[in-house]
Design a protein around this motif. Structure first.
Motif, PDB file in Angstrom:
ATOM      1  N   PRO A   1       0.803  -1.227   0.000  1.00  0.00           N
ATOM      2  CA  PRO A   1       0.000   0.000   0.000  1.00  0.00           C
ATOM      3  C   PRO A   1       0.834   1.275   0.000  1.00  0.00           C
ATOM      4  CG  PRO A   1      -0.103  -1.092   2.136  1.00  0.00           C
ATOM      5  CD  PRO A   1       0.564  -2.047   1.194  1.00  0.00           C
ATOM      6  N   PHE A   2       1.786   1.399   0.930  1.00  0.00           N
ATOM      7  CA  PHE A   2       2.659   2.572   1.007  1.00  0.00           C
ATOM      8  C   PHE A   2       3.718   2.281   2.068  1.00  0.00           C
ATOM      9  CE2 PHE A   2       3.820   7.064   1.514  1.00  0.00           C
ATOM     10  CZ  PHE A   2       3.797   7.472   0.192  1.00  0.00           C
ATOM     11  N   PRO A   3       4.695   1.428   1.740  1.00  0.00           N
ATOM     12  CA  PRO A   3       5.630   0.934   2.757  1.00  0.00           C
ATOM     13  C   PRO A   3       6.522   2.022   3.353  1.00  0.00           C
ATOM     14  CG  PRO A   3       6.280   0.238   0.552  1.00  0.00           C
ATOM     15  CD  PRO A   3       4.926   0.847   0.419  1.00  0.00           C
ATOM     16  N   LEU A   4       6.547   2.086   4.682  1.00  0.00           N
ATOM     17  CA  LEU A   4       7.312   3.110   5.382  1.00  0.00           C
ATOM     18  C   LEU A   4       8.807   2.961   5.166  1.00  0.00           C
ATOM     19  CD1 LEU A   4       5.482   3.452   8.826  1.00  0.00           C
ATOM     20  CD2 LEU A   4       5.021   4.608   6.664  1.00  0.00           C
ATOM     21  N   VAL A   5       9.285   1.722   4.947  1.00  0.00           N
ATOM     22  CA  VAL A   5      10.731   1.529   4.793  1.00  0.00           C
ATOM     23  C   VAL A   5      11.268   2.309   3.599  1.00  0.00           C
ATOM     24  CG1 VAL A   5      10.886  -0.681   5.989  1.00  0.00           C
ATOM     25  CG2 VAL A   5      10.327  -0.644   3.536  1.00  0.00           C
ATOM     26  N   CYS A   6      10.442   2.501   2.574  1.00  0.00           N
ATOM     27  CA  CYS A   6      10.890   3.288   1.419  1.00  0.00           C
ATOM     28  C   CYS A   6      11.084   4.746   1.813  1.00  0.00           C
ATOM     29  CB  CYS A   6       9.877   3.180   0.288  1.00  0.00           C
ATOM     30  SG  CYS A   6       9.739   1.529  -0.435  1.00  0.00           S
ATOM     31  N   LEU A   7      10.160   5.271   2.618  1.00  0.00           N
ATOM     32  CA  LEU A   7      10.307   6.645   3.094  1.00  0.00           C
ATOM     33  C   LEU A   7      11.547   6.770   3.982  1.00  0.00           C
ATOM     34  CD1 LEU A   7       6.632   7.560   4.075  1.00  0.00           C
ATOM     35  CD2 LEU A   7       7.848   8.165   1.975  1.00  0.00           C
ATOM     36  N   GLU A   8      11.735   5.792   4.871  1.00  0.00           N
ATOM     37  CA  GLU A   8      12.878   5.834   5.782  1.00  0.00           C
ATOM     38  C   GLU A   8      14.185   5.815   5.004  1.00  0.00           C
ATOM     39  OE1 GLU A   8      12.243   2.487   8.297  1.00  0.00           O
ATOM     40  OE2 GLU A   8      10.414   3.299   9.197  1.00  0.00           O
ATOM     41  N   SER A   9      14.272   4.954   4.014  1.00  0.00           N
ATOM     42  CA  SER A   9      15.482   4.866   3.205  1.00  0.00           C
ATOM     43  C   SER A   9      15.711   6.139   2.404  1.00  0.00           C
ATOM     44  CB  SER A   9      15.389   3.664   2.260  1.00  0.00           C
ATOM     45  OG  SER A   9      16.511   3.592   1.422  1.00  0.00           O
ATOM     46  N   SER A  10      14.629   6.740   1.916  1.00  0.00           N
ATOM     47  CA  SER A  10      14.768   7.939   1.085  1.00  0.00           C
ATOM     48  C   SER A  10      15.369   9.105   1.862  1.00  0.00           C
ATOM     49  CB  SER A  10      13.404   8.346   0.521  1.00  0.00           C
ATOM     50  OG  SER A  10      12.577   8.927   1.520  1.00  0.00           O
ATOM     51  N   LEU A  11      15.207   9.134   3.170  1.00  0.00           N
ATOM     52  CA  LEU A  11      15.744  10.230   3.969  1.00  0.00           C
ATOM     53  C   LEU A  11      17.257  10.329   3.855  1.00  0.00           C
ATOM     54  CD1 LEU A  11      13.614   9.879   7.241  1.00  0.00           C
ATOM     55  CD2 LEU A  11      13.270  11.478   5.337  1.00  0.00           C
ATOM     56  N   LEU A  12      17.900   9.222   3.490  1.00  0.00           N
ATOM     57  CA  LEU A  12      19.350   9.218   3.316  1.00  0.00           C
ATOM     58  C   LEU A  12      19.748   9.436   1.857  1.00  0.00           C
ATOM     59  CD1 LEU A  12      20.176   6.286   5.752  1.00  0.00           C
ATOM     60  CD2 LEU A  12      20.578   8.722   6.122  1.00  0.00           C
ATOM     61  N   GLY A  13      18.785   9.852   1.045  1.00  0.00           N
ATOM     62  CA  GLY A  13      19.098  10.178  -0.339  1.00  0.00           C
ATOM     63  C   GLY A  13      19.201   8.988  -1.252  1.00  0.00           C
ATOM     64  N   THR A  14      18.446   7.928  -0.960  1.00  0.00           N
ATOM     65  CA  THR A  14      18.491   6.714  -1.780  1.00  0.00           C
ATOM     66  C   THR A  14      17.294   6.675  -2.721  1.00  0.00           C
ATOM     67  OG1 THR A  14      19.486   5.562   0.109  1.00  0.00           O
ATOM     68  CG2 THR A  14      18.696   4.205  -1.711  1.00  0.00           C
ATOM     69  N   PRO A  15      17.512   6.645  -4.033  1.00  0.00           N
ATOM     70  CA  PRO A  15      16.385   6.555  -4.970  1.00  0.00           C
ATOM     71  C   PRO A  15      15.726   5.186  -4.912  1.00  0.00           C
ATOM     72  CG  PRO A  15      18.473   6.429  -6.150  1.00  0.00           C
ATOM     73  CD  PRO A  15      18.809   6.721  -4.714  1.00  0.00           C
ATOM     74  N   ILE A  16      14.447   5.150  -5.296  1.00  0.00           N
ATOM     75  CA  ILE A  16      13.621   3.948  -5.209  1.00  0.00           C
ATOM     76  C   ILE A  16      13.244   3.486  -6.606  1.00  0.00           C
ATOM     77  CG2 ILE A  16      11.401   3.036  -4.398  1.00  0.00           C
ATOM     78  CD1 ILE A  16      11.509   5.412  -2.312  1.00  0.00           C
ATOM     79  N   VAL A  17      13.239   2.168  -6.803  1.00  0.00           N
ATOM     80  CA  VAL A  17      12.684   1.579  -8.026  1.00  0.00           C
ATOM     81  C   VAL A  17      11.622   0.579  -7.590  1.00  0.00           C
ATOM     82  CG1 VAL A  17      13.129   0.351 -10.166  1.00  0.00           C
ATOM     83  CG2 VAL A  17      14.897   1.848  -9.210  1.00  0.00           C
ATOM     84  N   CYS A  18      10.421   0.698  -8.132  1.00  0.00           N
ATOM     85  CA  CYS A  18       9.313  -0.156  -7.691  1.00  0.00           C
ATOM     86  C   CYS A  18       8.411  -0.485  -8.864  1.00  0.00           C
ATOM     87  CB  CYS A  18       8.514   0.537  -6.583  1.00  0.00           C
ATOM     88  SG  CYS A  18       7.722   2.082  -7.123  1.00  0.00           S
ATOM     89  N   PHE A  19       7.476  -1.399  -8.642  1.00  0.00           N
ATOM     90  CA  PHE A  19       6.454  -1.703  -9.637  1.00  0.00           C
ATOM     91  C   PHE A  19       5.334  -0.664  -9.549  1.00  0.00           C
ATOM     92  CE2 PHE A  19       7.966  -6.239  -8.930  1.00  0.00           C
ATOM     93  CZ  PHE A  19       8.716  -6.268 -10.097  1.00  0.00           C
ATOM     94  N   ASP A  20       4.647  -0.455 -10.663  1.00  0.00           N
ATOM     95  CA  ASP A  20       3.644   0.604 -10.705  1.00  0.00           C
ATOM     96  C   ASP A  20       2.341   0.259 -10.001  1.00  0.00           C
ATOM     97  OD1 ASP A  20       2.567  -1.224 -12.469  1.00  0.00           O
ATOM     98  OD2 ASP A  20       2.578   0.105 -14.217  1.00  0.00           O
ATOM     99  N   ASN A  21       2.194  -0.963  -9.518  1.00  0.00           N
ATOM    100  CA  ASN A  21       0.959  -1.342  -8.830  1.00  0.00           C
ATOM    101  C   ASN A  21       1.007  -1.056  -7.336  1.00  0.00           C
ATOM    102  OD1 ASN A  21       2.901  -3.587  -8.561  1.00  0.00           O
ATOM    103  ND2 ASN A  21       1.252  -4.526  -7.369  1.00  0.00           N
ATOM    104  N   THR A  22       2.135  -0.595  -6.816  1.00  0.00           N
ATOM    105  CA  THR A  22       2.254  -0.321  -5.394  1.00  0.00           C
ATOM    106  C   THR A  22       1.980   1.156  -5.118  1.00  0.00           C
ATOM    107  OG1 THR A  22       4.612   0.238  -5.469  1.00  0.00           O
ATOM    108  CG2 THR A  22       4.032  -2.092  -5.199  1.00  0.00           C
ATOM    109  N   GLY A  23       1.557   1.440  -3.879  1.00  0.00           N
ATOM    110  CA  GLY A  23       1.353   2.829  -3.501  1.00  0.00           C
ATOM    111  C   GLY A  23       2.622   3.648  -3.584  1.00  0.00           C
ATOM    112  N   MET A  24       3.778   3.013  -3.423  1.00  0.00           N
ATOM    113  CA  MET A  24       5.035   3.746  -3.449  1.00  0.00           C
ATOM    114  C   MET A  24       5.325   4.351  -4.818  1.00  0.00           C
ATOM    115  SD  MET A  24       7.400   5.053  -1.753  1.00  0.00           S
ATOM    116  CE  MET A  24       6.600   4.501  -0.249  1.00  0.00           C
ATOM    117  N   ALA A  25       4.683   3.850  -5.871  1.00  0.00           N
ATOM    118  CA  ALA A  25       4.840   4.464  -7.188  1.00  0.00           C
ATOM    119  C   ALA A  25       4.370   5.911  -7.163  1.00  0.00           C
ATOM    120  CB  ALA A  25       4.063   3.668  -8.235  1.00  0.00           C
ATOM    121  N   GLU A  26       3.437   6.228  -6.271  1.00  0.00           N
ATOM    122  CA  GLU A  26       2.938   7.593  -6.144  1.00  0.00           C
ATOM    123  C   GLU A  26       3.977   8.521  -5.532  1.00  0.00           C
ATOM    124  OE1 GLU A  26      -0.904   7.192  -4.106  1.00  0.00           O
ATOM    125  OE2 GLU A  26      -1.134   5.278  -5.189  1.00  0.00           O
TER     126      GLU A  26
END
Length: 403
Positions: free
Chosen positions: A310-335
């Motif tokens: 739905p919208f995994p918090l670990v992606c937000l946590e990792s992004s705080l350190l300047g790490t880009p994300i690659v994900c599938f478009d069916n997840t909330g994190m694509a937003e």
């Protein structure tokens, strides 16, 4: 004091909150951040009932009175539950004990369920025609299919307002469950940014975890975080490692999956696949850590191989350190990731496209830094509890009728 309860001053409540458990996973963690904010910034009177316990129970208990229902299920009832043989008489005795433990809040005017499965708590409350029932939905298609019989029917029959964790979750509610879109409000999940970035991990700490995994200096690291269940796509992570390794043109790339419980059957099966595919020297399974920031700092790219999330918090946590994300478009994190904004989304299950995006980021330091900096800035500005909790509280007050 009743069994299974951490009590404080037992007075009337404005809202009875309910959760499915107190594990260190996304929905309970966001719930904890929200309840802490409510305690610190509002006069709202509330208690919490958890269907099951977990390591965060004491953290919740520091915020408000907590009742853990599974702690009440002792003796033969607990044994019957464990064997999956809980018949109607045993269920009656179980629910009687649970209702007794909730006697002081059974007429709560508002029930706020922090997951679809915790809607079962409504069965334990007294009937009250004017009660407002709010359900915060973190589940998607597979999550709803895995629920026990009658749970979805109860959810749809009793919930007045739905809070969705992302636009993708909203579509599931509207298109798959037939919920009126006017009853759904999207609130992205949020994190406690200051608690997570008080001080970036030192180069020595990052070097220590690199050495502990046997990753050579200079090797690129692609990371993922989560349990090793099918929904999270650990098998797709291995396929990604194979594809990237074959296309890396001499550059050494290692893959770290953080959160792999070594005692879980899924982890053991995954380890077998790693060995059979010859990836043991490049794919590393790391057990869960309470403070994962040093691992996040090791990652050059964060990949979300979840089949749905739905919208995994670990992606937000990792992004705080300047790490880009690659994900599938069916997840909330694509937003959040977008297409080059804070990361990249690729078509559902297109692991080859995911490998291409990973390699593009690894081969272009300037691009990787720019995307990572945008992710860090957006995470701090838009997804901190100081932004998310007040907005959710405003809607909560509206749905309560300002009682």
């Amino acid at each position: 004091m009743s069994a299974g309860s951490r009590t404080a001053d037992r007075v009337g409540v404005d809202v009875l909150f309910a959760g499915h458990d107190a594990t260190r996973t996304g929905a309970p963690l966001m719930f904890l951040y929200f309840l802490r904010w409510l305690r610190e910034h509002t006069e709202l009177r509330f208690e919490l009932v958890l269907v099951a316990g977990g390591p965060l129970v004491e953290d919740f208990a520091a915020v408000c009175p907590v009742t853990v229902l599974e702690d009440l299920d002792g003796g033969p009832v607990a044994r019957a539950l464990a064997r999956g043989r809980l018949g109607a008489p045993a269920r009656w005795w179980r629910d009687r004990a649970r209702r007794a433990a909730l006697a002081h809040v059974r007429r709560a005017p508002v029930l706020y369920c922090n997951s679809s499965s915790s809607i079962e708590v409504v069965r334990l409350l007294d009937e009250r025609p004017d009660r407002v029932v709010i359900t915060h939905v973190h589940e998607m298609e597979a999550g709803f299919r895995s629920m026990g019989p009658g749970v979805v029917d109860l959810l749809l029959a009793t919930t007045d307002r739905f809070v969705s964790a992302s636009d993708r979750v909203t579509r599931v509610l509207v298109e798959h469950l037939g919920v009126d879109p006017d009853r759904v409000t999207r609130h992205y999940e949020f994190i406690d940014v200051p608690a997570m970035v008080t001080e970036p991990p030192s180069p020595e700490d990052v070097g220590a975890v690199r050495a502990s995994a046997g990753i050579p200096e200079g090797a690129a690291v692609v990371g993922a975080v989560g349990v090793t269940q099918w929904r999270k796509g650990p098998d797709l992570f291995l396929l990604l490692a194979q594809l990237v390794g074959a296309r890396a043109e001499g550059r050494e790339v290692h893959f770290v999956w953080l959160g792999a419980d070594p005692d879980a059957a899924e982890t053991r099966s995954l380890q077998t696949d790693i060995e059979r595919t010859g990836l043991a020297d490049r794919v590393h399974l790391v057990p869960p850590e309470r403070g994962p920031a040093r691992w996040f700092a090791l990652f050059d790219v964060f990949v979300l191989t979840s089949r749905e999330d739905p919208f995994p918090l670990v992606c937000l946590e990792s992004s705080l350190l300047g790490t880009p994300i690659v994900c599938f478009d069916n997840t909330g994190m694509a937003e959040f990731a977008g297409d080059g904004d804070c990361g990249y989304m690729v078509d559902y299950l297109d692991v080859e496209a995911m490998a291409d995006r990973v390699l593009t980021l690894l081969s272009d330091d300037a691009l990787r830094r720019a995307v990572g900096e945008r992710a860090a800035r957006r995470g701090r500005e838009e997804f901190d509890v100081s932004a998310g909790a007040p907005a959710l509280h405003r809607d909560l007050r509206t749905w309560m009728g300002d009682r």
